[in-house]
Write a protein that holds these residues in place. Structure first.
Motif, PDB file in Angstrom:
ATOM      1  N   LEU A   1      48.085  81.908 -14.050  1.00 28.14           N
ATOM      2  CA  LEU A   1      49.294  82.325 -13.816  1.00 28.14           C
ATOM      3  C   LEU A   1      49.550  83.708 -13.779  1.00 28.14           C
ATOM      4  O   LEU A   1      50.732  84.362 -14.135  1.00 28.14           O
ATOM      5  N   GLY A   2      48.440  84.369 -13.245  1.00 27.31           N
ATOM      6  CA  GLY A   2      48.628  85.914 -13.037  1.00 27.31           C
ATOM      7  C   GLY A   2      49.014  86.338 -11.420  1.00 27.31           C
ATOM      8  O   GLY A   2      50.238  86.584 -11.524  1.00 27.31           O
ATOM      9  N   PHE A   3      48.306  86.053 -10.657  1.00 23.85           N
ATOM     10  CA  PHE A   3      48.483  86.579  -9.330  1.00 23.85           C
ATOM     11  C   PHE A   3      49.570  85.706  -8.721  1.00 23.85           C
ATOM     12  O   PHE A   3      49.562  84.356  -8.630  1.00 23.85           O
ATOM     13  N   GLY A   4      50.788  86.247  -7.967  1.00 22.94           N
ATOM     14  CA  GLY A   4      51.900  85.571  -7.570  1.00 22.94           C
ATOM     15  C   GLY A   4      51.495  84.990  -6.338  1.00 22.94           C
ATOM     16  O   GLY A   4      52.232  85.282  -5.215  1.00 22.94           O
ATOM     17  N   ASN A   5      50.602  84.273  -6.233  1.00 23.99           N
ATOM     18  CA  ASN A   5      50.010  83.908  -4.902  1.00 23.99           C
ATOM     19  C   ASN A   5      50.435  82.331  -4.659  1.00 23.99           C
ATOM     20  O   ASN A   5      50.088  81.491  -5.227  1.00 23.99           O
ATOM     21  N   PRO A   6      51.548  82.066  -3.629  1.00 22.92           N
ATOM     22  CA  PRO A   6      52.186  80.726  -3.792  1.00 22.92           C
ATOM     23  C   PRO A   6      51.147  79.805  -3.356  1.00 22.92           C
ATOM     24  O   PRO A   6      50.297  79.820  -2.572  1.00 22.92           O
ATOM     25  N   ASP A   7      51.359  78.777  -4.094  1.00 25.24           N
ATOM     26  CA  ASP A   7      50.505  77.174  -3.987  1.00 25.24           C
ATOM     27  C   ASP A   7      51.106  76.381  -3.081  1.00 25.24           C
ATOM     28  O   ASP A   7      50.576  75.314  -2.776  1.00 25.24           O
ATOM     29  N   ILE A   8      52.616  76.586  -2.834  1.00 21.61           N
ATOM     30  CA  ILE A   8      53.093  75.217  -2.173  1.00 21.61           C
ATOM     31  C   ILE A   8      52.889  75.357  -0.638  1.00 21.61           C
ATOM     32  O   ILE A   8      52.784  76.470  -0.169  1.00 21.61           O
ATOM     33  N   PRO A   9      52.312  74.241  -0.034  1.00 17.50           N
ATOM     34  CA  PRO A   9      52.119  74.387   1.372  1.00 17.50           C
ATOM     35  C   PRO A   9      53.168  74.904   2.294  1.00 17.50           C
ATOM     36  O   PRO A   9      54.397  74.933   2.088  1.00 17.50           O
ATOM     37  N   SER A  10      52.767  75.706   3.261  1.00 20.41           N
ATOM     38  CA  SER A  10      53.630  75.860   4.240  1.00 20.41           C
ATOM     39  C   SER A  10      54.291  74.907   5.020  1.00 20.41           C
ATOM     40  O   SER A  10      53.789  73.775   4.949  1.00 20.41           O
ATOM     41  N   PRO A  11      55.546  75.130   5.648  1.00 25.11           N
ATOM     42  CA  PRO A  11      56.019  73.946   6.353  1.00 25.11           C
ATOM     43  C   PRO A  11      55.338  73.179   7.683  1.00 25.11           C
ATOM     44  O   PRO A  11      54.497  73.805   8.191  1.00 25.11           O
ATOM     45  N   GLU A  12      55.400  71.841   7.521  1.00 24.39           N
ATOM     46  CA  GLU A  12      54.502  71.288   8.527  1.00 24.39           C
ATOM     47  C   GLU A  12      54.730  71.768   9.944  1.00 24.39           C
ATOM     48  O   GLU A  12      53.769  71.881  10.786  1.00 24.39           O
ATOM     49  N   ILE A  13      55.940  72.082  10.397  1.00 16.48           N
ATOM     50  CA  ILE A  13      56.327  72.343  11.742  1.00 16.48           C
ATOM     51  C   ILE A  13      55.534  73.941  11.852  1.00 16.48           C
ATOM     52  O   ILE A  13      55.130  74.097  13.086  1.00 16.48           O
ATOM     53  N   ALA A  14      55.429  74.546  11.057  1.00 12.77           N
ATOM     54  CA  ALA A  14      54.974  75.903  11.039  1.00 12.77           C
ATOM     55  C   ALA A  14      53.106  75.577  11.359  1.00 12.77           C
ATOM     56  O   ALA A  14      52.781  76.370  12.509  1.00 12.77           O
ATOM     57  N   VAL A  15      52.706  74.762  10.678  1.00 13.90           N
ATOM     58  CA  VAL A  15      51.192  74.413  11.154  1.00 13.90           C
ATOM     59  C   VAL A  15      51.028  73.753  12.268  1.00 13.90           C
ATOM     60  O   VAL A  15      50.154  74.324  13.277  1.00 13.90           O
ATOM     61  N   GLU A  16      52.005  72.765  12.661  1.00  8.08           N
ATOM     62  CA  GLU A  16      51.760  72.242  13.936  1.00  8.08           C
ATOM     63  C   GLU A  16      51.990  73.244  15.067  1.00  8.08           C
ATOM     64  O   GLU A  16      51.145  73.246  16.226  1.00  8.08           O
ATOM     65  N   LYS A  17      52.952  74.021  15.026  1.00  5.19           N
ATOM     66  CA  LYS A  17      53.231  74.987  16.192  1.00  5.19           C
ATOM     67  C   LYS A  17      52.240  75.913  16.294  1.00  5.19           C
ATOM     68  O   LYS A  17      51.736  76.597  17.404  1.00  5.19           O
ATOM     69  N   LEU A  18      51.605  76.382  15.281  1.00  6.37           N
ATOM     70  CA  LEU A  18      50.467  77.269  15.393  1.00  6.37           C
ATOM     71  C   LEU A  18      49.275  76.755  16.125  1.00  6.37           C
ATOM     72  O   LEU A  18      48.703  77.390  16.958  1.00  6.37           O
ATOM     73  N   ARG A  19      48.966  75.496  15.341  1.00  6.30           N
ATOM     74  CA  ARG A  19      47.963  74.882  16.243  1.00  6.30           C
ATOM     75  C   ARG A  19      48.317  74.765  17.797  1.00  6.30           C
ATOM     76  O   ARG A  19      47.307  74.913  18.626  1.00  6.30           O
ATOM     77  N   GLU A  20      49.492  74.260  18.145  1.00  5.81           N
ATOM     78  CA  GLU A  20      49.828  74.172  19.535  1.00  5.81           C
ATOM     79  C   GLU A  20      49.703  75.464  20.246  1.00  5.81           C
ATOM     80  O   GLU A  20      49.201  75.642  21.421  1.00  5.81           O
ATOM     81  N   ALA A  21      50.111  76.340  19.636  1.00  8.46           N
ATOM     82  CA  ALA A  21      50.052  77.940  20.387  1.00  8.46           C
ATOM     83  C   ALA A  21      49.025  78.528  20.377  1.00  8.46           C
ATOM     84  O   ALA A  21      48.440  79.208  21.431  1.00  8.46           O
ATOM     85  N   ALA A  22      47.996  78.059  19.370  1.00  9.78           N
ATOM     86  CA  ALA A  22      46.752  78.694  19.516  1.00  9.78           C
ATOM     87  C   ALA A  22      45.837  78.235  20.465  1.00  9.78           C
ATOM     88  O   ALA A  22      44.973  78.568  20.871  1.00  9.78           O
ATOM     89  N   LEU A  23      46.306  76.786  21.082  1.00 10.84           N
ATOM     90  CA  LEU A  23      45.500  76.275  22.056  1.00 10.84           C
ATOM     91  C   LEU A  23      45.572  76.931  23.502  1.00 10.84           C
ATOM     92  O   LEU A  23      44.970  76.645  24.582  1.00 10.84           O
ATOM     93  N   ASN A  24      46.556  77.763  23.472  1.00  9.44           N
ATOM     94  CA  ASN A  24      47.173  78.160  24.695  1.00  9.44           C
ATOM     95  C   ASN A  24      46.297  79.589  24.895  1.00  9.44           C
ATOM     96  O   ASN A  24      46.812  80.705  24.110  1.00  9.44           O
ATOM     97  N   PRO A  25      45.225  79.902  25.719  1.00 12.86           N
ATOM     98  CA  PRO A  25      44.715  81.158  25.781  1.00 12.86           C
ATOM     99  C   PRO A  25      45.721  82.360  26.263  1.00 12.86           C
ATOM    100  O   PRO A  25      45.335  83.349  25.854  1.00 12.86           O
ATOM    101  N   ARG A  26      46.920  82.202  26.669  1.00 18.22           N
ATOM    102  CA  ARG A  26      47.827  83.378  26.908  1.00 18.22           C
ATOM    103  C   ARG A  26      48.223  84.037  25.480  1.00 18.22           C
ATOM    104  O   ARG A  26      48.525  85.004  25.573  1.00 18.22           O
ATOM    105  N   ASN A  27      47.899  83.005  24.398  1.00 17.88           N
ATOM    106  CA  ASN A  27      48.533  83.509  23.128  1.00 17.88           C
ATOM    107  C   ASN A  27      47.400  84.363  22.505  1.00 17.88           C
ATOM    108  O   ASN A  27      47.472  84.706  21.544  1.00 17.88           O
ATOM    109  N   HIS A  28      46.262  84.189  23.261  1.00 16.99           N
ATOM    110  CA  HIS A  28      44.932  85.156  22.221  1.00 16.99           C
ATOM    111  C   HIS A  28      45.023  86.449  22.666  1.00 16.99           C
ATOM    112  O   HIS A  28      44.272  87.382  22.027  1.00 16.99           O
TER     113      HIS A  28
END
Ligand SMILES: Cc1ncc(COP(=O)(O)O)c(C=O)c1O
Length: 384
Positions: free
Chosen positions: A34-61
């Motif tokens: 309970l030391g380091f304030g490093n959040p353990d709650i998952p990020s929103p699903e939509i964030a992960v989905e959009k990251l995945r989708e955008a990462a597949l597009n080479p224009r975003n690289h």
């Protein structure tokens, strides 16, 4: 070899507890961290989905833009209007940062130089006093428990160029009302300093408290900037998405500096953050509810151990005065004792600066069951 700027920094006391934690874990002990304030709650699903989708597009690289893509700044402006009732021009009053911490640190580079003073309450999140020092400025502290009155006195005596404040406050969990924010802004205008408000816990507050943005105070947009971050609100710590918002020339100066230093956060992250702000605006409410129930579990568990701590109204921390029988140990020794004898890692208050040594800080980054396990072990230690 002489290393400039960092050689003069005090040793990071949190590392001492962390080292012990790792050693105990290597010995097979189940240390609850309970030391380091490093959040353990998952990020929103939509964030992960959009990251995945955008990462597949080479224009975003390719390189992105350091001040943030247009849509991200626009989404931040909409979010501020909706959540805090503050209207901002996304072109001139908002720049994205690689989290609040990077934003704050680099902000000092454009704001202060040798011979200039920055006032920072103590105890505080370490970067608040380290960032001005890295920029060469002199840091003058004001006791956080003295509130705005103490701050005003320190300001009048030291005539700073910048004052850094943060509510809800890490580590003390102090909160501020809209009236408090107005007093700070009035002081900034009267004493002619720039107010930097770290709003990392903008959305983590309980029992009816709604943290106000400093930018909602009259006149704030002429004398203040605020740092907002997706780290705690949306539980997106590792993504490194934050903003500096408010007074346009200051935002512009930071954006100019950053255009020399970085190309912004990876563009798929910026795209995912944009969509998250727009489509998951209620996520911070869910995150906050999780922290609230953990806070209740921790405070009631500690009370059963005879350790009475007022439940905080904001942040994801509990700032606990060291029990009287251990007071003489100081916060570092007491934290080491908790790790060694109760398998619970906490942050020693001294790590947050003067005025912190009478406390330890619990971060609410484990679930209620683990928190229960921690408080039962603490009870055994305190009952001895
Ligand atoms: C007061 C304060 N500011 C900033 C941060 C870091 O925020 P970010 O992840 O946006 O850099 C923290 C994290 O613990 C914090 O407590």
């Amino acid at each position: 070899m002489k290393f400039y700027r960092i050689d003069d920094l005090p040793p990071y006391v949190f590392a001492t507890v962390d080292q012990l934690k790792r050693q105990l874990r290597r010995e097979g002990r189940d240390v609850i961290d309970l030391g380091f304030g490093n959040p353990d709650i998952p990020s929103p699903e939509i964030a992960v989905e959009k990251l995945r989708e955008a990462a597949l597009n080479p224009r975003n690289h390719r390189y992105s833009v350091s001040r943030g893509i247009d849509q991200l700044r626009l989404a931040a402006a909409e979010h501020y209007e909706r959540s805090f009732g503050v209207s901002l021009d996304p072109e001139t009053q908002i720049a994205s940062t690689i989290g609040a911490k990077e934003g704050l640190a680099h902000l000092m580079w454009v704001l202060v130089d040798r011979g200039e003073t920055v006032v920072v309450p103590t105890p505080a999140y370490p970067i608040h006093r380290v960032a001005p020092r890295l920029a060469g400025a002199t840091v003058v502290t004001s006791r956080a428990d003295g509130g705005i009155e103490a701050l005003a006195e320190t300001v009048k005596a030291s005539r700073p160029k910048v004052v850094i404040v943060s509510f809800p406050h890490n580590p003390t969990t102090a909160i501020a009302t809209a009236e408090d924010m107005q007093r700070l802004v009035d002081l900034a205008r009267e004493q002619e300093f720039l107010l930097v408000h770290d709003f990392a816990y903008a959305d983590v507050a309980f029992d009816g408290h709604k943290p106000p943005s400093i930018l909602a105070a009259d006149g704030a947009q002429d004398c203040a900037v605020e740092l907002y971050s997706l780290t705690k609100s949306f539980s997106m710590a590792g993504w490194r998405v934050g903003f500096v918002l408010g007074r346009a020339d200051v935002v512009g100066a930071l954006a100019k500096l950053k255009s020399y230093l970085d190309y912004g956060t990876f563009q798929p992250i910026q795209i995912a953050a944009t969509v998250t702000l727009r489509e998951a605006p209620e996520y911070p409410v869910e995150v906050c509810e999780i922290y609230r129930s953990r806070r209740d579990a921790l405070c009631s568990g500690l009370a059963r151990a005879g350790w009475h701590v007022d439940p905080p109204r904001g942040t994801m921390f509990v700032w606990a005065p060291i029990p009287v029988q251990f007071k003489d140990l100081g916060s570092l020794e007491f934290a080491l004792r908790l790790a060694r004898d109760a398998d619970v890692a906490v942050s020693p208050g001294i790590g947050f600066g003067d005025g912190g040594d009478g406390h330890v800080r619990f971060a609410l980054v484990e679930n209620e069951q683990r928190i229960g396990q921690a408080t039962r072990a603490i009870k055994k230690l305190l009952d001895q």
